[in-house]
Design an enzyme around this catalytic site. Sequence first.
Site, PDB file in Angstrom:
ATOM      1  N   GLU A   1       0.854  -1.197   0.000  1.00 35.38           N
ATOM      2  CA  GLU A   1       0.000   0.000   0.000  1.00 35.38           C
ATOM      3  C   GLU A   1       0.881   1.234   0.000  1.00 35.38           C
ATOM      4  O   GLU A   1       1.890   1.281   0.702  1.00 35.38           O
ATOM      5  CB  GLU A   1      -0.861   0.087   1.270  1.00 35.38           C
ATOM      6  CG  GLU A   1      -2.107  -0.710   1.330  1.00 35.38           C
ATOM      7  CD  GLU A   1      -2.903  -0.402   2.607  1.00 35.38           C
ATOM      8  OE1 GLU A   1      -2.979   0.784   2.994  1.00 35.38           O
ATOM      9  OE2 GLU A   1      -3.431  -1.348   3.206  1.00 35.38           O
TER      10      GLU A   1
ATOM     11  N   GLU B   1     -13.897   5.860  -1.396  1.00 37.84           N
ATOM     12  CA  GLU B   1     -14.831   4.992  -0.658  1.00 37.84           C
ATOM     13  C   GLU B   1     -15.610   5.838   0.345  1.00 37.84           C
ATOM     14  O   GLU B   1     -15.060   6.320   1.335  1.00 37.84           O
ATOM     15  CB  GLU B   1     -14.051   3.869   0.037  1.00 37.84           C
ATOM     16  CG  GLU B   1     -13.317   2.970  -0.942  1.00 37.84           C
ATOM     17  CD  GLU B   1     -12.386   1.988  -0.259  1.00 37.84           C
ATOM     18  OE1 GLU B   1     -12.883   1.117   0.491  1.00 37.84           O
ATOM     19  OE2 GLU B   1     -11.166   2.093  -0.453  1.00 37.84           O
TER      20      GLU B   1
ATOM     21  N   LYS C   1     -15.787   5.465   4.485  1.00 36.16           N
ATOM     22  CA  LYS C   1     -14.625   5.607   5.366  1.00 36.16           C
ATOM     23  C   LYS C   1     -14.893   6.741   6.367  1.00 36.16           C
ATOM     24  O   LYS C   1     -15.653   7.677   6.076  1.00 36.16           O
ATOM     25  CB  LYS C   1     -13.367   5.903   4.543  1.00 36.16           C
ATOM     26  CG  LYS C   1     -12.870   4.726   3.685  1.00 36.16           C
ATOM     27  CD  LYS C   1     -12.231   3.676   4.562  1.00 36.16           C
ATOM     28  CE  LYS C   1     -11.583   2.565   3.755  1.00 36.16           C
ATOM     29  NZ  LYS C   1     -10.325   2.976   3.121  1.00 36.16           N
TER      30      LYS C   1
ATOM     31  N   GLU D   1      -9.643   9.937   4.250  1.00 30.54           N
ATOM     32  CA  GLU D   1      -9.726   8.496   4.001  1.00 30.54           C
ATOM     33  C   GLU D   1     -10.704   8.176   2.883  1.00 30.54           C
ATOM     34  O   GLU D   1     -10.560   7.154   2.206  1.00 30.54           O
ATOM     35  CB  GLU D   1     -10.141   7.760   5.275  1.00 30.54           C
ATOM     36  CG  GLU D   1      -9.064   7.682   6.337  1.00 30.54           C
ATOM     37  CD  GLU D   1      -9.539   6.940   7.570  1.00 30.54           C
ATOM     38  OE1 GLU D   1      -9.241   5.743   7.692  1.00 30.54           O
ATOM     39  OE2 GLU D   1     -10.231   7.567   8.405  1.00 30.54           O
TER      40      GLU D   1
END
Length: 491
Positions: free
Chosen positions: A259, A313, A316, A321
Amino acid sequence: MANSLLLSLLLVSLFLRLSSATFSIGVNYGTVADNLPPPSQVAAFLKSHTTIDRVKIFDANPDILRAFAGTGIALTVSVANGDIPALAKLPAAQSWIANNILPFHPNTLINHIAVGNEILATSDKNLIAHMLPAMKALHSALTLANITDIKVSSPHSLGILSASEPPSTGRFRKGYDRAIFAPILEFHRKTKTPFMVNPYPFFGFRPATLEYALFKPNAGFFDNTTGKHYTNMFDAQMDAVHAAMNKLGYGDVDIVVAETGWPSAGDPNQPGVSLENAISYNRNLVKHVNSGKGTPMMPNRTFETYVFSLFNENLKPSVSERNYGLFKPDLTPVYDVGILRNSPTTGPTAPTGQAPQPSDGGRKWCVPKTDASDEALQKNIDYVCSSGVDCGPIQAGGACYDPNTVRSHASYAMDAYFQSSGRHDFNCDFNHTGVLTSTDPSYKACSYPLGAEKLTEKSVASAAAMRRRIRLLGAVARACIAVVAGGVLLI
């Protein structure tokens, strides 16, 4: 003979350059959202529109595993943290492989099993104690199932290090170094599997080191111990991990970047968060890890790297985030880091400093700006016509071929791209050479489509022509091999 041989070699060189001109990268496909497209649509999009060739998921979702069957895109599947203690026993590991790997492998290309995520960061002694036994049990279960091409590992945050600046001081946390990491690294060495880390310069920069973190021009710093000069924080973080591994005698174990990323939006006044910075970090990262340059302590290395993340997303917890994605849920890019297929830097880009906004529902067309040069417009034509948009109307004999000028052909091509790509304003940017108009540019027999009209199918003729060109280049390459194999050169 000499001239024909030279021509043949030049054509082979051209063929090789055409086949290797794009960047490849992995991406983390998170699903903490309620508005994402179905996995089948995601898999088809990644295969046809991007050069992403590896995907890491945070579970073993069977819908995702089925969707990627036959795509050639390699998947890293993950074991949930909570499942680790049970999987430390071989029967449970065999059952997990039977349920989550065997039904899909090898039609779905699976290259890694990630056992949990950042286990040391949880400080859960039970999980930490069972992590390596679970890795060993899953490896044994794969071997018993005659699967030898799936590697078992576990991603770690850089919190595993007690020191990292300068990189030569990198060392694992005291008490974990020989008790935890030496056995893990021994497992990786024996099984020829990689040590996975999650380096995030975003979490390590200070205002004075922002340029350094973003791969932008900066003075860098000098590690007096090694005599190495560092110009970006990613290299420094990777070398700190390598130094820690080397201190335990495992500097030969491969490292995978499981990541890394940078958010494009965040809370008001959150330091370093912007679309411009996300573009700078991720675009430069992709170029860097594909270059084969490696790091100062690990030269000439190409690291398998997974950018975080594929999508924004929306479930989150924080704004930043929710905004790590390269793509929005409707599959339009938040920005391009060089992985859109057939997408040079002259293609449409999101405006710096703001998220792309859809055009309104009115009648709009995309045309060249009056001051756009023919050279820039020809690049736009080349980009659009290589992206799958039907350029038949501006080819000889087409309804929009006349007038046969670069500007006229670019006008049709740029609008065709805009109309077929979602009609977002940034789809008409073309490196600042396009502009939206409410005046229909159609003329005589040349009708400009509006919205999805006439653009729902890709150009069969263009695709066939491309296939013919590829076959021709392949034939030329094979002919060259035949010509030179017995004499001057063997390709």
